[in-house]
Design an enzyme around this catalytic site. Structure first.
Site, PDB file in Angstrom:
ATOM      1  CG  HIS A 223      -1.905   1.058   1.321  1.00 45.81           C
ATOM      2  ND1 HIS A 223      -3.261   0.791   1.335  1.00 45.81           N
ATOM      3  CD2 HIS A 223      -1.783   2.399   1.393  1.00 45.81           C
ATOM      4  CE1 HIS A 223      -3.928   1.929   1.423  1.00 45.81           C
ATOM      5  NE2 HIS A 223      -3.048   2.921   1.455  1.00 45.81           N
ATOM      6  CB  CYS A 256      -2.531   9.315   6.291  1.00 48.77           C
ATOM      7  SG  CYS A 256      -2.622   8.664   7.977  1.00 48.77           S
TER       8      CYS A 256
END
Length: 314
Positions: A223, A256
């Site tokens: 990822h 994020c």
């Protein structure tokens, strides 16, 4: 005439040392949209999920059962899944942070979940309100209950290559944390470059460390974030080490919310373009995927960061 009409990129036989087929784990509807400043209407999310499935993606992470006050962008998880019309052969995993999240997921009838852990102490405390070692006590009953109910369980491991508070993360530390998730019963481990600082060399070193501990690359996924433009190079390095599952986000959506330096995920379109050129099968129709990403970018009111989307959509 466009490049696709000209037959570009040229589809070659599978390059030596690469898997013949890769599973693309689409995270845009969850990891991508959770990073949006505004809440996306459930009707838009449902249409996005439908378009991604029609593009040929067979694993589309749909939402998350985190507490709504933590991630209000995904507070409509129950409503979304209740109204979702699944495509045959498509999996719709959801993220669960704890036992309560699992109970909500089970009530919604999901068949695949993911838990979210950290490879570093600081990120565990900032993101999970738990220490590096303590977090596994929280995940143990979640994974055990999920497996007892017949669910597949993915383990996400964050900060696998570098932490903005702690600096470089030793591969041995990542392997210890990853193996603990696998030992708990996770059926797959996704290695996250949360702030996008990995290089091809660090990817190879980490995967070699897992291999040295007997972890089969089929149990691993990668990822990558594209903060420094390394996501495709890192993916290629992982494929050459035998990894066959790659996370990506349509249109490059995401980031994020707990790591401000992180930019978007690896764009699914950019990944598909590279895989086509390597002769690696994936089952995704690029034109339909680009249409889906352009559609969502229009709904979000900004252009897609994906280079391939920008090039093909004009």
């Amino acid at each position: 005439m466009g490049v696709r009409e000209l037959g570009l990129p040229e589809r070659l036989p599978t390059a030596e040392g690469l898997p013949e087929r890769v599973t693309i784990w689409e995270v845009g509807p969850r990891d991508g949209l959770q990073n949006e400043s505004a809440v996306v209407p459930v009707e838009v999310k449902l249409e996005f999920l439908d378009r991604l499935a029609r593009a040929g993606l067979t694993t589309v992470e749909a939402t998350s059962f985190v507490r709504p006050e933590w991630v209000p962008q995904l507070a409509d998880a129950e409503t979304l899944l209740e109204r979702l019309a699944p495509h045959p052969g498509v999996r719709y995993p959801v993220l669960v942070p704890n036992r309560r999240g699992l109970e909500r997921a089970l009530a919604a009838g999901v068949g695949h979940i993911a838990v979210f852990a950290s490879a570093t102490e600081t990120f565990a405390r900032r993101n999970l309100n738990s220490g590096l070692d303590e977090q596994f006590a929280m995940f143990e009953p979640v994974v055990a209950k999920a497996r007892a109910e017949g669910l597949d369980v993915r383990g996400y491991l964050s900060m696998c290559f570098g932490d903005p508070w702690e600096g470089p993360v030793p591969p041995a530390q990542v392997v210890r944390a990853g193996k603990r998730l696998l030992d708990l019963g996770c059926t797959q481990l996704s290695l996250g470059d949360t702030v996008g600082v990995a290089t091809a060399g660090s990817v190879e070193a980490l995967l070699d460390a897992f291999a040295a501990e007997g972890v089969d690359p089929d149990a691993l996924a990668v990822h990558f974030h594209d903060t420094y433009g390394q996501a495709l190079a890192n993916t290629l390095a992982a494929l050459r080490r035998g990894v066959r599952t790659v996370d990506s986000s349509a249109g490059g959506l995401g980031g994020c919310p707990y790591a401000e330096s992180a930019t978007g995920n690896l764009a699914t379109e950019d990944l598909v373009w590279m895989l086509d050129g390597l002769g690696v099968r994936h089952g995704v129709d690029l034109a339909t995927l680009v249409e889906a990403s352009v559609w969502m970018a229009d709904r979000l009111g900004r252009p897609s960061p994906s280079r391939v989307v920008r090039a093909l959509a004009g």
